[in-house]
Motif scaffolding. Structure first.
Motif, PDB file in Angstrom:
ATOM      1  N   UNK A  46       0.825  -1.193   0.000  1.00 18.91           N
ATOM      2  CA  UNK A  46       0.000   0.000   0.000  1.00 18.91           C
ATOM      3  C   UNK A  46       0.860   1.244   0.000  1.00 18.91           C
ATOM      4  N   UNK A  47       0.198   2.389  -0.125  1.00 14.54           N
ATOM      5  CA  UNK A  47       0.900   3.658  -0.182  1.00 14.54           C
ATOM      6  C   UNK A  47       0.423   4.518   0.973  1.00 14.54           C
ATOM      7  N   UNK A  48       1.348   4.983   1.793  1.00 13.36           N
ATOM      8  CA  UNK A  48       1.014   5.860   2.896  1.00 13.36           C
ATOM      9  C   UNK A  48       2.022   6.989   2.922  1.00 13.36           C
ATOM     10  N   UNK A  49       1.654   8.097   3.527  1.00 16.03           N
ATOM     11  CA  UNK A  49       2.606   9.185   3.632  1.00 16.03           C
ATOM     12  C   UNK A  49       2.355   9.950   4.913  1.00 16.03           C
ATOM     13  N   UNK A  50       3.334  10.689   5.385  1.00 19.11           N
ATOM     14  CA  UNK A  50       3.244  11.357   6.663  1.00 19.11           C
ATOM     15  C   UNK A  50       3.126  12.862   6.479  1.00 19.11           C
ATOM     16  N   UNK A  51       3.241  13.583   7.571  1.00 18.90           N
ATOM     17  CA  UNK A  51       3.064  15.020   7.538  1.00 18.90           C
ATOM     18  C   UNK A  51       4.124  15.695   6.679  1.00 18.90           C
ATOM     19  N   UNK A  52       3.704  16.783   6.083  1.00 19.97           N
ATOM     20  CA  UNK A  52       4.604  17.607   5.290  1.00 19.97           C
ATOM     21  C   UNK A  52       4.336  19.057   5.648  1.00 19.97           C
ATOM     22  N   UNK A  53       5.347  19.887   5.530  1.00 23.67           N
ATOM     23  CA  UNK A  53       5.172  21.303   5.841  1.00 23.67           C
ATOM     24  C   UNK A  53       4.450  22.046   4.727  1.00 23.67           C
ATOM     25  N   UNK A  54       4.283  21.404   3.573  1.00 24.41           N
ATOM     26  CA  UNK A  54       3.578  22.027   2.451  1.00 24.41           C
ATOM     27  C   UNK A  54       2.073  21.957   2.693  1.00 24.41           C
ATOM     28  N   UNK A  55       1.441  23.106   2.835  1.00 30.60           N
ATOM     29  CA  UNK A  55       0.010  23.177   3.110  1.00 30.60           C
ATOM     30  C   UNK A  55      -0.707  23.949   2.011  1.00 30.60           C
ATOM     31  N   UNK A  56      -1.866  23.457   1.610  1.00 34.86           N
ATOM     32  CA  UNK A  56      -2.643  24.133   0.573  1.00 34.86           C
ATOM     33  C   UNK A  56      -2.980  25.556   1.000  1.00 34.86           C
ATOM     34  N   UNK A  57      -2.722  26.503   0.113  1.00 35.30           N
ATOM     35  CA  UNK A  57      -3.006  27.893   0.391  1.00 35.30           C
ATOM     36  C   UNK A  57      -1.821  28.673   0.911  1.00 35.30           C
ATOM     37  N   UNK A  58      -0.745  27.980   1.258  1.00 33.48           N
ATOM     38  CA  UNK A  58       0.444  28.646   1.780  1.00 33.48           C
ATOM     39  C   UNK A  58       1.523  28.743   0.705  1.00 33.48           C
ATOM     40  N   UNK A  59       2.510  29.619   0.936  1.00 30.30           N
ATOM     41  CA  UNK A  59       3.615  29.749  -0.001  1.00 30.30           C
ATOM     42  C   UNK A  59       4.433  28.469  -0.010  1.00 30.30           C
ATOM     43  N   UNK A  60       4.765  27.973  -1.181  1.00 33.94           N
ATOM     44  CA  UNK A  60       5.507  26.716  -1.308  1.00 33.94           C
ATOM     45  C   UNK A  60       6.930  26.873  -0.775  1.00 33.94           C
ATOM     46  N   UNK A  61       7.421  25.866  -0.047  1.00 36.17           N
ATOM     47  CA  UNK A  61       8.822  25.906   0.390  1.00 36.17           C
ATOM     48  C   UNK A  61       9.753  25.932  -0.828  1.00 36.17           C
ATOM     49  N   UNK A  62      10.968  26.349  -0.612  1.00 35.00           N
ATOM     50  CA  UNK A  62      11.942  26.468  -1.698  1.00 35.00           C
ATOM     51  C   UNK A  62      12.296  25.103  -2.279  1.00 35.00           C
ATOM     52  N   UNK A  63      12.439  25.043  -3.590  1.00 31.38           N
ATOM     53  CA  UNK A  63      12.904  23.830  -4.280  1.00 31.38           C
ATOM     54  C   UNK A  63      14.371  24.027  -4.627  1.00 31.38           C
ATOM     55  N   UNK A  64      15.215  23.228  -4.032  1.00 28.20           N
ATOM     56  CA  UNK A  64      16.660  23.330  -4.284  1.00 28.20           C
ATOM     57  C   UNK A  64      17.094  22.146  -5.146  1.00 28.20           C
ATOM     58  N   UNK A  65      17.770  22.413  -6.239  1.00 25.74           N
ATOM     59  CA  UNK A  65      18.187  21.362  -7.179  1.00 25.74           C
ATOM     60  C   UNK A  65      19.699  21.415  -7.356  1.00 25.74           C
ATOM     61  N   UNK A  66      20.342  20.268  -7.162  1.00 21.64           N
ATOM     62  CA  UNK A  66      21.795  20.208  -7.397  1.00 21.64           C
ATOM     63  C   UNK A  66      22.118  19.704  -8.796  1.00 21.64           C
ATOM     64  N   UNK A  67      21.243  18.846  -9.356  1.00 21.71           N
ATOM     65  CA  UNK A  67      21.531  18.247 -10.665  1.00 21.71           C
ATOM     66  C   UNK A  67      20.250  18.098 -11.484  1.00 21.71           C
ATOM     67  N   UNK A  68      20.286  18.563 -12.730  1.00 26.37           N
ATOM     68  CA  UNK A  68      19.214  18.349 -13.702  1.00 26.37           C
ATOM     69  C   UNK A  68      19.641  17.143 -14.536  1.00 26.37           C
TER      70      UNK A  68
END
Length: 400
Positions: free
Chosen positions: A19-41
């Motif tokens: 099955x698929x389960x997931x836990x809490x995340x700081x990303x909440x609908x309606x709030x500013x998205x946390x920064x996306x940091x990318x080291x490699x494309x």
């Protein structure tokens, strides 16, 4: 789930998740998205790497995560239907580039595949310290940088995508993360913490508890070197998964055949799982004796034909994982022998390795049939030859 946390857990347990389960995340609908940091494309890299002003479907995944790989075709279909120059489907891992590229040879991602080897993005979208506690996780971010939806990739429907692109998703929509609709009645985190609590309890070096289960089907299982936690498993499944006795070669009393059990076991007194001692405890608890008969069965002997197709894993030391992805099974940091042992359990056909290679590899095996397994092994330079083996037929009888 962060790499550090996952490694810590897997050093004690091999997690087998259904099955698929997931836990809490700081990303909440309606709030500013946390920064996306990318080291490699890595794959499907766009000319414009500036994420500002873009609609983003952010997918957290990993090469060892079966549900993540299983979701790829669904995400590809959505991308085919919903696409524009300002809509980015971003699949982000925190693993080394070389490891990800090996998976990309066998799994067709249409999305932009990237990695953040610092793990910062996972922390930003997780608990800010350890990171995400479980994946896959999908986050929809609008062109103004606001989170519009959070959930599982399987819950990302055409309607959700259409609403997202029409700006109909807003902060009043409760995210699926906050609803936490799980298949089981007990939180997977709580269920998992039980066995971790037992492992960490130094005052209890030994523990054995077998109870008849009230659930109608198996739920979670964790099997490690010194501990076991199984819920809702039949006796055949317990003997197969824990004691490596193929259920096709196991006979149990009719009275026990349809019953399911919960098993929790810990033995920190031994360096490895003492299968002989555990089997004796199970037999005594159930009032059974064991009879063994040698029989001939048809299977496959596997040898290395082209070693150039085998690539050593890049996983951290002590990390191993097995995870299901629909009709495929992902093996991370497994030896050839251990992979074949697990395959044999799943399909009830013996696959045995003729060599002694103890190197750890990553494998993606189609397990729908013996023929598909043979084909998958061939893609890794492994040749499977039909052969008959002598094996043990085990019969469990009432001791009374």
């Amino acid at each position: 789930m962060t790499k550090n946390l996952l490694t810590a857990i897997c050093s004690a347990l091999m997690i087998l998740i259904s099955g698929q389960v997931f836990a809490q995340t700081s990303a909440k609908a309606g709030e500013i998205a946390p920064e996306i940091h990318i080291t490699d494309w890595i794959e499907n890299v766009p000319d414009d790497k500036d994420l500002r002003g873009k609609y983003i479907v952010l997918e957290f995944w990993a090469t060892w995560c079966g549900p993540c790989i299983a979701a790829v075709p669904h995400m590809n279909e959505l991308q085919k239907e919903f696409n524009s120059s300002d809509l980015y489907y971003l699949s982000i891992s925190d693993e080394p580039v070389e490891k990800i590229k090996r998976t990309l040879k066998r799994v067709d991602f249409k999305s932009i595949v990237v990695t953040d080897q610092t793990g910062q993005t996972h922390k930003n979208y997780g608990d800010k310290v350890e990171g995400l506690q479980a994946i896959p996780l999908t986050v929809l971010i609008d062109n103004k940088g606001f989170v519009k939806w959070v959930g599982l990739p399987t819950q990302l429907t055409r309607k959700v995508m259409a609403d997202f692109l029409e700006d109909k998703n807003d902060a009043t929509r409760t995210s699926t993360v906050e609803r936490k609709k799980l298949n089981s009645t007990e939180s997977p985190k709580k269920e998992f913490s039980d066995i971790m609590t037992l492992l960490q309890d130094k005052n209890t070096p030994y523990y054995f508890n077998l109870q008849e289960s009230e659930v109608a089907k198996k739920s979670k299982m964790a099997v490690g070197m010194k501990a076991i936690d199984m819920k809702g498993y039949t006796l055949e499944e317990i003997f197969e998964q824990v004691l490596s006795i193929n259920k096709q070669n196991l006979k149990v009393p009719d009275a026990l055949k349809d019953k399911r059990f919960n098993l929790m076991y810990k033995n920190s007194n031994d360096d490895a799982l003492n299968k002989i001692e555990l089997e004796q405890k199970l037999l005594i608890e159930l009032g059974l004796t064991k009879k063994i008969e040698v029989i001939q069965v048809k299977g496959y002997e596997v040898s290395v034909k082209d070693s150039s197709l085998l690539e050593k894993t890049m996983a951290e030391k002590g990390f191993t994982a097995k995870s299901d992805a629909d009709n495929k099974t992902l093996f991370t940091s497994y030896t050839i022998k251990n992979t074949l042992d697990e395959i044999s359990k799943d399909i009830a056909v013996p696959f045995r390795f003729s060599g002694d290679d103890k190197t750890q590899y990553d494998f993606i095996i189609n397990n729908t049939s013996a023929a598909e397994i043979v084909s998958s092994l061939k893609s890794y330079g492994l040749e499977a030859t039909a052969k008959s083996f002598r094996t043990e037929q085990v019969e469990l009888k009432s001791a009374k």
